[in-house]
Every structure is written in structure tokens, then in C-alpha cells.
Design a protein around this motif. Structure first.
Motif, PDB file in Angstrom:
ATOM      1  N   GLU A   1       0.828  -1.208   0.000  1.00 28.57           N
ATOM      2  CA  GLU A   1       0.000   0.000   0.000  1.00 28.57           C
ATOM      3  C   GLU A   1       0.862   1.258   0.000  1.00 28.57           C
ATOM      4  N   GLN A   2       1.914   1.271   0.827  1.00 32.15           N
ATOM      5  CA  GLN A   2       2.806   2.425   0.872  1.00 32.15           C
ATOM      6  C   GLN A   2       3.472   2.650  -0.485  1.00 32.15           C
ATOM      7  N   ALA A   3       3.907   1.565  -1.115  1.00 33.66           N
ATOM      8  CA  ALA A   3       4.557   1.675  -2.422  1.00 33.66           C
ATOM      9  C   ALA A   3       3.594   2.219  -3.472  1.00 33.66           C
ATOM     10  N   ALA A   4       2.372   1.725  -3.474  1.00 33.95           N
ATOM     11  CA  ALA A   4       1.396   2.151  -4.476  1.00 33.95           C
ATOM     12  C   ALA A   4       1.020   3.614  -4.292  1.00 33.95           C
ATOM     13  N   VAL A   5       0.797   4.033  -3.059  1.00 29.82           N
ATOM     14  CA  VAL A   5       0.454   5.427  -2.799  1.00 29.82           C
ATOM     15  C   VAL A   5       1.609   6.341  -3.222  1.00 29.82           C
ATOM     16  N   THR A   6       2.821   5.971  -2.865  1.00 27.92           N
ATOM     17  CA  THR A   6       3.975   6.786  -3.228  1.00 27.92           C
ATOM     18  C   THR A   6       4.143   6.850  -4.743  1.00 27.92           C
ATOM     19  N   SER A   7       3.919   5.736  -5.416  1.00 29.08           N
ATOM     20  CA  SER A   7       4.040   5.707  -6.870  1.00 29.08           C
ATOM     21  C   SER A   7       3.018   6.644  -7.515  1.00 29.08           C
ATOM     22  N   LEU A   8       1.820   6.657  -6.998  1.00 28.73           N
ATOM     23  CA  LEU A   8       0.802   7.582  -7.514  1.00 28.73           C
ATOM     24  C   LEU A   8       1.190   9.032  -7.252  1.00 28.73           C
ATOM     25  N   ASP A   9       1.839   9.269  -6.116  1.00 26.61           N
ATOM     26  CA  ASP A   9       2.270  10.635  -5.791  1.00 26.61           C
ATOM     27  C   ASP A   9       3.366  11.136  -6.739  1.00 26.61           C
ATOM     28  N   HIS A  10       4.026  10.221  -7.425  1.00 30.71           N
ATOM     29  CA  HIS A  10       5.093  10.573  -8.369  1.00 30.71           C
ATOM     30  C   HIS A  10       4.774   9.997  -9.747  1.00 30.71           C
ATOM     31  N   LEU A  11       3.526  10.138 -10.143  1.00 30.06           N
ATOM     32  CA  LEU A  11       3.055   9.483 -11.361  1.00 30.06           C
ATOM     33  C   LEU A  11       3.786   9.966 -12.608  1.00 30.06           C
ATOM     34  N   ASP A  12       4.180  11.230 -12.642  1.00 30.97           N
ATOM     35  CA  ASP A  12       4.890  11.734 -13.821  1.00 30.97           C
ATOM     36  C   ASP A  12       6.167  10.931 -14.076  1.00 30.97           C
ATOM     37  N   GLU A  13       6.876  10.596 -13.001  1.00 34.09           N
ATOM     38  CA  GLU A  13       8.094   9.804 -13.157  1.00 34.09           C
ATOM     39  C   GLU A  13       7.776   8.398 -13.653  1.00 34.09           C
ATOM     40  N   VAL A  14       6.701   7.829 -13.135  1.00 39.61           N
ATOM     41  CA  VAL A  14       6.298   6.488 -13.564  1.00 39.61           C
ATOM     42  C   VAL A  14       5.971   6.485 -15.054  1.00 39.61           C
ATOM     43  N   LEU A  15       5.165   7.451 -15.484  1.00 43.90           N
ATOM     44  CA  LEU A  15       4.741   7.483 -16.880  1.00 43.90           C
ATOM     45  C   LEU A  15       5.898   7.806 -17.819  1.00 43.90           C
ATOM     46  N   ALA A  16       6.880   8.571 -17.333  1.00 41.07           N
ATOM     47  CA  ALA A  16       8.065   8.830 -18.152  1.00 41.07           C
ATOM     48  C   ALA A  16       8.814   7.524 -18.415  1.00 41.07           C
ATOM     49  N   ARG A  17       8.872   6.665 -17.419  1.00 42.64           N
ATOM     50  CA  ARG A  17       9.513   5.365 -17.605  1.00 42.64           C
ATOM     51  C   ARG A  17       8.707   4.496 -18.566  1.00 42.64           C
ATOM     52  N   VAL A  18       7.397   4.565 -18.449  1.00 41.14           N
ATOM     53  CA  VAL A  18       6.549   3.818 -19.375  1.00 41.14           C
ATOM     54  C   VAL A  18       6.805   4.277 -20.810  1.00 41.14           C
ATOM     55  N   ASP A  19       6.970   5.579 -20.988  1.00 44.14           N
ATOM     56  CA  ASP A  19       7.251   6.110 -22.328  1.00 44.14           C
ATOM     57  C   ASP A  19       8.513   5.488 -22.921  1.00 44.14           C
ATOM     58  N   THR A  20       9.526   5.271 -22.081  1.00 43.72           N
ATOM     59  CA  THR A  20      10.762   4.663 -22.600  1.00 43.72           C
ATOM     60  C   THR A  20      10.513   3.217 -23.032  1.00 43.72           C
ATOM     61  N   LEU A  21       9.662   2.507 -22.306  1.00 42.71           N
ATOM     62  CA  LEU A  21       9.343   1.129 -22.675  1.00 42.71           C
ATOM     63  C   LEU A  21       8.499   1.088 -23.943  1.00 42.71           C
ATOM     64  N   VAL A  22       7.566   2.034 -24.069  1.00 42.32           N
ATOM     65  CA  VAL A  22       6.758   2.096 -25.288  1.00 42.32           C
ATOM     66  C   VAL A  22       7.651   2.405 -26.491  1.00 42.32           C
ATOM     67  N   ALA A  23       8.618   3.305 -26.307  1.00 43.89           N
ATOM     68  CA  ALA A  23       9.550   3.615 -27.393  1.00 43.89           C
ATOM     69  C   ALA A  23      10.345   2.367 -27.790  1.00 43.89           C
ATOM     70  N   GLU A  24      10.738   1.566 -26.807  1.00 42.55           N
ATOM     71  CA  GLU A  24      11.447   0.325 -27.102  1.00 42.55           C
ATOM     72  C   GLU A  24      10.521  -0.669 -27.816  1.00 42.55           C
ATOM     73  N   ARG A  25       9.277  -0.732 -27.383  1.00 42.15           N
ATOM     74  CA  ARG A  25       8.310  -1.606 -28.069  1.00 42.15           C
ATOM     75  C   ARG A  25       8.175  -1.213 -29.537  1.00 42.15           C
ATOM     76  N   GLU A  26       8.066   0.083 -29.778  1.00 42.77           N
ATOM     77  CA  GLU A  26       7.907   0.553 -31.156  1.00 42.77           C
ATOM     78  C   GLU A  26       9.170   0.286 -31.978  1.00 42.77           C
ATOM     79  N   ARG A  27      10.338   0.380 -31.327  1.00 45.63           N
ATOM     80  CA  ARG A  27      11.589   0.049 -32.021  1.00 45.63           C
ATOM     81  C   ARG A  27      11.615  -1.420 -32.416  1.00 45.63           C
ATOM     82  N   VAL A  28      11.211  -2.280 -31.488  1.00 45.81           N
ATOM     83  CA  VAL A  28      11.190  -3.711 -31.764  1.00 45.81           C
ATOM     84  C   VAL A  28      10.197  -4.031 -32.887  1.00 45.81           C
TER      85      VAL A  28
END
Length: 384
Positions: free
Chosen positions: A281-308
């Protein structure tokens, strides 16, 4: 046979150990497939091994999450049974009432709570029916069978998409739950809003429809269904979500459902108490509090998916739409040869019989090696 008479012991399986008298599992277990977790990569001298066989986030949680859970010292105490802090933070994030959210141990735990509530056996002892596309998430038939219900599997279309017309036709008076996986795991295509709206119009309103959105954050198709917008219109719609994928919290098992109160008030009865740990619960709440950082990481994975996807397409591979954190190779009878070729290159991939091979998007070096493997193997599966 009276209640005082002993029941005959089951016969021992040929070549197996004698059964323990009186101890036998439910008969349904013999009919269920076994869940096969992604295996680690084979160790090959001189090569770094990469595990691309599970749809895990290859990146660790954001630094703020690691700092937050490092300070979790009260694990001698039970967690909040209903994850109040997390539900309130999710309510703020999603702009929904907190009582529309029920947490569970990952999205699979949350799904099991839905099935425990709405699918099992009817008043006459006959199994309820749960309709879902196949192939889809491999835990579906296991969870459905354990609930006491019967699986109605509807084959996917040739392009790996749900055949919603056939699924609607498969609904009977015994249907209690329908599972829609978008993007579909393991094939990758999404469901569009128009498709889902049209489908819901054909489904009786007393059938629960679960929209499994485990890979929601990876979707870039503008026509993809927005479950959050639809659940407000359909009281029988349940959204299934997780912190395992985009947030990188797979090991902490945090998932949840979103639905209207007519459903959540019943889900809370069957919800497993303390399913989400205080650390999770603590991890999930903290992750939501820093969602911009999470989504920036997702963007890098999506870019890798598109490269593949681009590289494999250029090499002649015909891939279905890839909107999750994985790609699907329709290899048929060549699945074994491809999996073996991957192992020789210290890559673990996920084979599904002779249907196909799912490969998760991993570290940059892992993805590059996977691309090289596909080029070497050839779009027609000829190793060279």
C-alpha cells in the motif's frame, strides 16, 4: 451410504504413491491447466542473460518508492484490511468515489474476488458460465474452474483480436461473467470504445462484464476503450487494474477493481482481508504521488516496443497490434525451434504450445539481441 460409513478410498494412480486415506482434492483440479510462470534465461558463457518470459517491468520502481518502503518497519502489524489510504488516493487520481474501489492481491487477486462473488454454481448445483476470448490470460481458466464455474472459451480472430460477435452469441441464460482483456495478453491488440459499447448493448444487464486493463498505461491507440468513462454508464461493468506492470510493483501484489456500488458492496464481502500488505500500500500510494516519473519510464518502454515492432516488421515479420509491454510471434509449429534459439542466446521467452511465442519488452540490450535473433531466425522461421 450413511454418514457413519467410511467412503471407499480412491484408487492409486498407476505408478504413483498410495493416496492418504480420506484426503483428496476437488475433482476439478484434474481438469485445470497448470499456471506456468516465465522461466529465467539459460546461462550462456560470455552473454548476459535476460528474462523476457514474464510481462514484468524491467525497470525498478522509482526512487521515491524504494525510499518509502525502506522505512516500512511496522510489518509486525496487520495492514489496513480495506487499504483505505490507497483507495482514497486512487479515488483522487481517478476522480471516482473511494467506495467504488476494492483492492486485491494484484489484478489476479482482484479478479478472483469478482469470480467468488458472481460465478460458481446456480441454485440447482449446475455450474455458472464465464465467457472469455482464447487465447488470453492463462490464469483465466484456472480461476474460473476453482470458482466452480465453467469456462466458455471463444477463439480469437486471426489477427489476435477478440471476436466480440461470437462472444455475444456465446452468452446464455447460465452466463454470469464475461472477461474482456485489453490489450489482450498474450497477443497484444486493444478493444476500441465503439466495439465495447456495441458489445455491452448485446449483453444482459445482469451479466458482469470485466474489462481487464492490466496494461492500460502502455496503450497509445487513440481509439482504445476508456474503461473509466464507460463504467459510469454501465452498472454491470467492472474495471480490473494493477500496479504490477507500469509501476513495477509486481512483487508486492497490488491490484484493484473499479465498479459502481451495486457491485462493490458485494465484492467487499468476498474480498480477502489484508490482501494488500502495508508495504504494498505504501509503495502504491507513493508511486501515484510521483506518477509523472512512472509514466516517463513507461514512455521509454513504449519507445522500445515501437523500435522492436518496426525492426521486426522491416525484417518481414507479420505482427499483430502490440499495445502492451510485449510482442506476439505467430510461429505455429516453429515455436519450439524459436524458443531453443532464444535460449542459446541467453534469452528467456514465453512459449504457448504451438500457438505462438510472447516476448516481453526488456532492457535495451535485451531488445536488441531479440531483434538480432528474429533477423537470424527469419520471418519464415528458417534459422540461418
Amino acid at each position: 451410504m450413511t454418514s457413519t460409513e467410511p467412503r471407499p478410498a480412491p484408487a492409486a494412480a498407476s505408478g504413483g504413491p498410495d493416496p492418504v486415506p480420506g484426503v483428496r482434492p476437488r475433482a476439478v483440479l484434474d481438469a485445470l491447466p497448470r499456471y506456468a510462470a516465465g522461466r529465467p534465461a539459460t546461462v550462456v558463457e560470455g552473454l548476459q542473460s535476460f528474462k523476457l518470459s514474464s510481462n514484468e517491468n524491467p525497470l525498478t520502481p522509482i526512487p521515491a518508492v524504494l525510499d518509502a518502503i525502506r522505512d516500512c518497519t511496522s510489518i509486525n502489524r496487520y495492514p489496513d484490511a480495506v487499504s483505505t489510504r490507497l483507495r482514497e488516493r486512487l479515488a483522487e487520481h481517478l476522480d471516482v468515489p473511494a467506495d467504488h474501489i476494492v483492492t486485491g492481491g494484484g489484478s489476479l487477486g482482484a479478479l478472483n474476488q469478482v469470480l467468488a462473488t458472481y460465478a460458481g454454481q446456480n441454485d440447482f448445483g449446475a455450474p455458472d458460465e464465464v465467457v472469455y476470448a482464447w487465447r488470453s490470460f492463462e490464469a483465466y481458466p484456472i480461476s474460473v474452474g476453482l470458482s466452480g464455474a465453467s469456462s466458455v472459451q471463444v477463439p480469437l480472430l486471426p489477427d489476435g483480436r477478440h471476436d466480440l460477435d461470437a462472444m455475444a452469441e456465446a452468452v446464455t441464460g447460465n452466463t454470469r461473467v464475461i472477461l474482456l482483456c485489453t490489450p489482450n495478453n498474450p497477443t497484444g491488440p486493444i478493444l476500441t470504445r465503439d466495439e465495447v459499447v456495441s458489445f455491452l448493448a448485446r449483453v444482459p444487464n445482469d451479466v458482469v462484464v470485466v474489462l481487464d486493463e492490466a496494461y492500460l498505461e502502455f496503450v497509445r491507440d487513440p481509439d482504445a476503450v476508456d474503461g473509466l468513462g464507460l463504467y459510469r454508464e454501465y452498472p454491470n461493468l467492472v474495471l480490473l487494474r494493477t500496479f504490477s506492470k507500469a509501476h513495477g510493483l509486481a512483487g508486492l501484489r497490488v491490484g484493484y477493481t473499479v465498479a459502481q456500488p451495486n457491485i462493490t458492496e458485494n465484492l467487499r464481502v468476498s474480498a480477502v482481508p489484508f490482501a494488500v500488505s502495508s508495504v504494498g500500500e505504501q509503495a502504491a500510494v507513493t508511486s501515484l504521488d510521483h506518477l509523472d516519473e512512472v509514466l516517463a519510464r513507461v514512455d521509454t518502454l513504449v519507445a522500445e516496443r515501437e523500435r522492436v515492432v518496426a525492426a521486426l516488421t522491416d525484417a518481414g515479420w507479420d505482427l499483430p497490434q502490440a499495445e502492451g509491454n510485449f510482442v506476439w510471434l505467430r510461429l505455429g509449429g516453429r515455436c519450439g525451434a524459436f524458443t531453443e534459439a532464444a535460449e542459446q542466446r541467453a534469452l528467456a521467452v514465453r512459449r504457448f504450445g504451438d500457438e505462438g511465442v510472447r516476448v516481453s519488452i526488456g532492457e535495451v540490450d535485451a531488445n536488441t539481441r531479440f531483434i538480432e535473433l528474429c533477423r537470424s531466425f527469419g520471418a519464415r522461421g528458417i534459422a540461418r
